[in-house]
Scaffold this motif. Structure first.
Motif, mmCIF file in Angstrom:
data_model
loop_
_atom_site.group_PDB
_atom_site.id
_atom_site.type_symbol
_atom_site.label_atom_id
_atom_site.label_comp_id
_atom_site.label_asym_id
_atom_site.label_seq_id
_atom_site.Cartn_x
_atom_site.Cartn_y
_atom_site.Cartn_z
ATOM 1 N N ASP A 57 -64.701 16.587 -6.569
ATOM 2 C CA ASP A 57 -64.824 16.231 -5.173
ATOM 3 C C ASP A 57 -63.707 15.512 -4.652
ATOM 4 O O ASP A 57 -63.161 15.767 -3.614
ATOM 5 C CB ASP A 57 -66.110 15.380 -5.185
ATOM 6 N N LEU A 58 -63.152 14.561 -5.395
ATOM 7 C CA LEU A 58 -61.761 14.024 -4.863
ATOM 8 C C LEU A 58 -60.631 14.900 -4.657
ATOM 9 O O LEU A 58 -59.950 15.069 -3.754
ATOM 10 C CB LEU A 58 -61.345 12.795 -5.866
ATOM 11 N N TYR A 59 -60.522 16.037 -5.660
ATOM 12 C CA TYR A 59 -59.855 16.943 -5.713
ATOM 13 C C TYR A 59 -59.826 17.759 -4.235
ATOM 14 O O TYR A 59 -58.873 18.111 -3.678
ATOM 15 C CB TYR A 59 -59.713 18.024 -6.787
ATOM 16 N N GLU A 60 -61.149 18.183 -4.071
ATOM 17 C CA GLU A 60 -61.066 18.695 -2.545
ATOM 18 C C GLU A 60 -60.786 18.203 -1.285
ATOM 19 O O GLU A 60 -60.280 18.448 -0.556
ATOM 20 C CB GLU A 60 -62.940 19.351 -2.615
ATOM 21 N N LEU A 61 -61.042 16.709 -1.526
ATOM 22 C CA LEU A 61 -60.679 15.925 -0.327
ATOM 23 C C LEU A 61 -59.051 15.913 -0.139
ATOM 24 O O LEU A 61 -58.596 15.892 0.652
ATOM 25 C CB LEU A 61 -61.159 14.447 -0.362
ATOM 26 N N LEU A 62 -58.413 15.909 -1.287
ATOM 27 C CA LEU A 62 -56.827 15.745 -1.159
ATOM 28 C C LEU A 62 -56.430 16.932 -1.023
ATOM 29 O O LEU A 62 -55.503 16.867 -0.036
ATOM 30 C CB LEU A 62 -56.598 15.426 -2.732
ATOM 31 N N LEU A 63 -56.730 17.961 -1.385
ATOM 32 C CA LEU A 63 -56.704 19.449 -0.627
ATOM 33 C C LEU A 63 -56.723 19.677 0.540
ATOM 34 O O LEU A 63 -55.882 19.902 1.400
ATOM 35 C CB LEU A 63 -57.387 20.415 -1.514
ATOM 36 N N GLU A 64 -57.733 19.119 1.005
ATOM 37 C CA GLU A 64 -57.901 19.247 2.664
ATOM 38 C C GLU A 64 -57.095 18.218 3.268
ATOM 39 O O GLU A 64 -56.458 18.698 4.361
ATOM 40 C CB GLU A 64 -59.277 18.709 2.888
ATOM 41 N N ALA A 65 -56.894 17.180 2.865
ATOM 42 C CA ALA A 65 -55.925 16.260 3.506
ATOM 43 C C ALA A 65 -54.561 16.778 3.498
ATOM 44 O O ALA A 65 -54.089 16.479 4.704
ATOM 45 C CB ALA A 65 -56.039 14.677 2.844
ATOM 46 N N ILE A 66 -54.013 17.150 2.488
ATOM 47 C CA ILE A 66 -52.666 17.531 2.487
ATOM 48 C C ILE A 66 -52.213 18.934 3.414
ATOM 49 O O ILE A 66 -51.095 19.069 3.469
ATOM 50 C CB ILE A 66 -52.012 17.526 1.067
ATOM 51 N N GLN A 67 -53.318 19.393 3.810
ATOM 52 C CA GLN A 67 -53.000 20.666 4.461
ATOM 53 C C GLN A 67 -52.326 20.305 5.898
ATOM 54 O O GLN A 67 -51.881 20.914 6.662
ATOM 55 C CB GLN A 67 -54.442 21.561 4.656
ATOM 56 N N THR A 68 -52.895 18.928 6.259
ATOM 57 C CA THR A 68 -52.630 18.621 7.651
ATOM 58 C C THR A 68 -51.479 17.330 7.413
ATOM 59 O O THR A 68 -50.491 17.225 8.599
ATOM 60 C CB THR A 68 -53.759 18.004 8.660
ATOM 61 N N ASN A 69 -51.363 16.787 6.521
ATOM 62 C CA ASN A 69 -50.379 15.691 6.318
ATOM 63 C C ASN A 69 -50.238 15.545 4.722
ATOM 64 O O ASN A 69 -50.985 14.916 4.087
ATOM 65 C CB ASN A 69 -50.750 14.295 6.992
ATOM 66 N N ASN A 70 -48.970 15.818 4.160
ATOM 67 C CA ASN A 70 -48.634 15.110 3.025
ATOM 68 C C ASN A 70 -47.645 13.995 2.873
ATOM 69 O O ASN A 70 -46.932 13.856 1.803
ATOM 70 C CB ASN A 70 -48.073 16.515 2.180
ATOM 71 N N ILE A 71 -47.615 13.279 4.005
ATOM 72 C CA ILE A 71 -46.708 12.177 3.900
ATOM 73 C C ILE A 71 -47.317 10.953 3.837
ATOM 74 O O ILE A 71 -48.684 10.754 4.681
ATOM 75 C CB ILE A 71 -45.891 12.081 5.199
ATOM 76 N N ALA A 72 -47.124 9.956 2.693
ATOM 77 C CA ALA A 72 -47.881 8.613 2.654
ATOM 78 C C ALA A 72 -46.932 7.667 2.229
ATOM 79 O O ALA A 72 -45.636 8.028 2.360
ATOM 80 C CB ALA A 72 -48.966 8.921 1.577
ATOM 81 N N TYR A 73 -47.231 6.614 1.747
ATOM 82 C CA TYR A 73 -46.477 5.509 1.205
ATOM 83 C C TYR A 73 -46.824 5.100 -0.057
ATOM 84 O O TYR A 73 -48.006 5.105 -0.283
ATOM 85 C CB TYR A 73 -46.363 4.374 2.291
ATOM 86 N N LEU A 74 -45.946 4.585 -0.832
ATOM 87 C CA LEU A 74 -46.069 4.106 -2.031
ATOM 88 C C LEU A 74 -45.508 2.691 -2.498
ATOM 89 O O LEU A 74 -44.529 2.520 -1.987
ATOM 90 C CB LEU A 74 -45.690 5.197 -2.987
ATOM 91 N N GLY A 75 -46.173 1.631 -2.985
ATOM 92 C CA GLY A 75 -45.814 0.461 -3.162
ATOM 93 C C GLY A 75 -45.994 -0.525 -2.049
ATOM 94 O O GLY A 75 -46.809 -1.272 -2.153
ATOM 95 N N ASN A 76 -45.346 -0.262 -0.972
ATOM 96 C CA ASN A 76 -45.669 -0.998 0.263
ATOM 97 C C ASN A 76 -45.666 0.008 1.492
ATOM 98 O O ASN A 76 -45.229 1.236 1.265
ATOM 99 C CB ASN A 76 -44.584 -2.116 0.564
ATOM 100 N N SER A 77 -45.778 -0.498 2.684
ATOM 101 C CA SER A 77 -45.726 0.476 3.847
ATOM 102 C C SER A 77 -44.349 0.986 4.380
ATOM 103 O O SER A 77 -44.304 1.895 5.454
ATOM 104 C CB SER A 77 -46.260 -0.345 5.094
ATOM 105 N N GLU A 78 -43.164 0.441 3.652
ATOM 106 C CA GLU A 78 -42.132 1.058 3.765
ATOM 107 C C GLU A 78 -41.534 2.189 2.944
ATOM 108 O O GLU A 78 -40.556 2.977 3.135
ATOM 109 C CB GLU A 78 -40.889 0.027 3.640
ATOM 110 N N GLY A 79 -42.366 2.393 1.742
ATOM 111 C CA GLY A 79 -42.147 3.378 0.893
ATOM 112 C C GLY A 79 -42.615 4.810 1.041
ATOM 113 O O GLY A 79 -43.435 5.240 0.262
#
Length: 243
Positions: free
Chosen positions: A211-233
């Motif tokens: 189920d989490l896989y499906e949520l991720l697939l749906e999400a990255i269709q519109t946005n595959n940019i995020a941050y890692l570590g802190n909000s600058e990464g």
């Protein structure tokens, strides 16, 4: 207000999907895994808790800490009821080490994560701590900048009995709570923080709940940019299930 669907948390995790997640840094990263003292040292590869934050960020779970604590209480109750039918382990509180309380830690496992870089450099920079707590004197003691219209009021606060040059802690805490909007959102004193700048990417092999896989697939269709570590990464994400 955007409605966040967290119904997945009512179901027991079923790790039945293997994927390769490629994480490409778009900016220097600072991945601090423990609450530091005066120096924020980065790790070389992201931890599971960091990847959980990344996943929750990708699927839009921008949830306040107080709400997360309430959600965890509900999860614990769900798990107790479900424990009568299965031997699944109880929900574990993973908040130790930071103020971030993850919710999806049980819904994936890292099989392997490999940094693939042609170049990596570590360096220190100055970083301002974000204001988070409204119930302590740490913040008003850490910042010297306040709204001009309460300066005189602060001068008139009761003094510390042992050191009359200092404001009494209880007086300062009361004053802070009553004037939150008059204090800046960040400490005025910057802290040293280590960053890693790299050319390349991380290749993570992950076992996911379906189920989490499906949520991720749906999400990255519109946005595959995020941050890692802190909000600058800022990072770019691709997911491949052809393992």
């Amino acid at each position: 207000m955007l409605k966040i669907d967290i119904s997945i948390l009512k179901t027991l995790p079923s790790l039945d999907k293997t994927v390769i997640m490629q994480i490409e840094p778009l900016a220097p990263l600072s991945m601090v895994c423990e609450l530091p003292g005066s120096y924020y040292k980065t790790v070389k590869t992201p931890t599971k808790k960091m990847l959980c934050g990344l996943i929750e960020n990708l699927i839009g779970w921008h949830i306040d800490l107080s709400d997360r604590k309430n959600i965890v209480k509900d999860i614990v109750q769900f798990r107790k009821k479900q424990a009568k039918e299965t031997s699944q382990l109880e929900f574990i509180d993973y908040s130790k080490g930071s103020s971030y309380l993850p919710l999806l830690m049980d819904y994936f496992e890292i099989i392997d994560i490999v940094p693939i870089f042609t170049k990596a450099e570590f360096y220190d920079d100055l970083w301002s701590k974000a204001y988070r707590r409204a119930d302590a004197i740490v913040h008003p003691k850490g910042t010297f900048n306040i709204s001009y219209d309460i300066i005189r009021d602060k001068w008139s606060l009761g003094r510390n009995k042992k050191d009359t040059k200092q404001v009494d802690d209880k007086e300062l805490e009361r004053f802070f709570k009553e004037n939150l909007s008059k204090f800046p959102l960040y400490y005025s004193t910057p802290t040293k923080r280590e960053y890693i700048s790299m050319n390349g990417f991380y290749k993570a092999k992950i076992l996911l709940d379906g189920d989490l896989y499906e949520l991720l697939l749906e999400a990255i269709q519109t946005n595959n940019i995020a941050y890692l570590g802190n909000s600058e990464g800022w990072i770019n994400i691709t997911i491949n299930d052809d393992v």
